[in-house]
Design an enzyme around this catalytic site. Structure first.
Site, PDB file in Angstrom:
ATOM      1  N   GLY A 317       1.060  -1.615   0.451  1.00 60.18           N
ATOM      2  CA  GLY A 317      -0.275   0.403  -0.055  1.00 60.18           C
ATOM      3  C   GLY A 317       0.842   1.425  -0.212  1.00 60.18           C
ATOM      4  N   GLU A 318      -0.124   2.471   0.925  1.00 61.09           N
ATOM      5  CA  GLU A 318       0.576   3.518   0.789  1.00 61.09           C
ATOM      6  C   GLU A 318       1.541   3.932  -0.440  1.00 61.09           C
ATOM      7  OE1 GLU A 318       5.168   3.677   2.580  1.00 61.09           O
ATOM      8  OE2 GLU A 318       3.980   2.438   4.092  1.00 61.09           O
ATOM      9  N   GLY A 319       0.692   3.720  -1.662  1.00 58.94           N
ATOM     10  CA  GLY A 319       1.187   4.431  -2.873  1.00 58.94           C
ATOM     11  C   GLY A 319       2.719   3.761  -3.258  1.00 58.94           C
TER      12      GLY A 319
END
Length: 359
Positions: A317-319
């Site tokens: 996740g997180e980008g």
């Protein structure tokens, strides 16, 4: 002041004439027709985006990370302490997390946005768009009110549009929030019509003996809140979370400027499903970076009609996936703008006709 409906109505259609011109241009480059595969299709897709004015190019790059806590954490659906959301958000301001390192490698700026972290005071260094200290527990109540969802969507859309005015032409979305794969699975289940057990995964390494509880929580959340699958705002408000709303806002904001937005993983797929229910016109602006390893990823992507460019078995996740895929966008622009033309080299290849080259 513009309303959410006003902004949704500003999303421009993709330009088919620009895409046709791009197709002819690419077919006339120094290569057999179609030999650069999906890179060619990506360049043509970019050419059709009005915000790029018919020429695929990348200006400034930005990854917007939406950070929020979730009341459903109380149901035992995650093993990480809730405080990790705030700790990791602070680490992002130092540039030490996965997305920060990958974004720096790609030459992108990371914007860390607090839309609902559960701390007494705002965290220094974060962009403060906090709606509340975490969303409601979707197993026993809606995640938020419709008003809260619409206001956050509008705020993020406007922020995204402001970044575009300042030269950002490529957006990526990311998120941070303990237990957030649970509301994401609820969104995917609601909109795709698939059963919770088909879309609920282990998230951040949830032990398999706790998976049945997570599935049950998602089922209870949907049964209790009765989200309308045709209404993206309703789904986000009832079984979503502030980080998911924020990502949907980035997608809508980028599309309203006629600009591309790179999806990340499973959480972003869920946000995209909701955003597309609000405005199907955004779909051509969505670029899937990678195939998340989270269960339900293929189901969500299939419903969106998207095929990811990378399969790295990632689920951070997180980008992180969005940042990792940014060089692919730049590569598509590079072949379009920098390759030589067959006609200039007096080369004729099967499938490349004179009429094609000179059109």
């Amino acid at each position: 002041m513009q309303t959410l409906a006003d902004l949704l109505n500003t999303i421009p259609a993709i330009d088919p004439a620009a895409m046709s011109r791009a197709q002819r241009h690419i077919d006339g480059l120094l290569k057999p027709v179609g030999s650069l595969g999906r890179l060619e299709a990506l360049a043509i897709q970019l050419a059709g985006m009005p915000g790029l004015n018919g020429i695929p190019h990348v200006g400034k790059k930005a990854v917007l990370v939406m950070c929020a806590d979730h009341g459903v954490w109380e149901e035992g659906v995650a093993i990480s302490p809730k405080e990790v959301t705030a700790i990791q958000a602070e680490n992002m301001t130092r540039g030490t997390t996965g997305v920060c390192v990958l974004a720096a490698q790609a030459g992108a700026n990371v914007y860390v946005i607090d839309v609902g972290i559960d701390t007494a005071e705002p965290i220094p260094g974060l962009i403060n768009m906090r709606v509340a200290r975490g969303s409601g527990n979707i197993a026993s109540a809606p995640a938020m009110s419709r008003h809260q969802a619409e206001k956050l969507l509008l705020d993020v859309i406007c922020y995204t549009r402001e970044l575009a005015k300042n030269g950002v032409t490529l957006f990526g979305v990311g998120e941070l929030g303990m237990a957030n794969t649970t509301p994401a699975a609820a969104i995917v289940s609601t909109i795709t019509g698939r059963a919770p057990e088909e879309v609920v995964g282990i998230g951040a390494n949830l032990p398999t003996d706790k998976l049945a509880n997570k599935i049950d929580v998602v089922r209870r959340a949907i049964t209790l809140n009765q989200p309308n699958p045709q209404d993206g705002v309703d789904v986000l408000a009832k079984v979503g979370g502030f980080d998911l709303v924020g990502m949907a806002g980035v997608m809508l904001g980028a599309a309203s400027c006629g600009l591309p937005v790179l999806l990340d993983g499973f959480l972003s797929y869920a946000a995209a499903l909701a955003a597309c229910q609000m405005s199907p016109a955004i779909k051509p602006y969505l670029i899937p970076s990678h195939l998340s390893a989270e269960k339900g990823a293929r189901i969500a992507l299939s419903h969106l009609g998207l095929e990811p460019y990378l399969n790295m078995e990632m689920r951070l996740g997180e980008g992180s996936g969005a940042a990792l895929a940014m060089p692919i966008i730049e590569a598509a622009c590079a072949i379009y703008n920098n390759m030589g033309e067959l006609a200039a080299s007096n080369i004729v290849l099967p499938g490349n006709t004179t009429s094609d080259l000179n059109s």
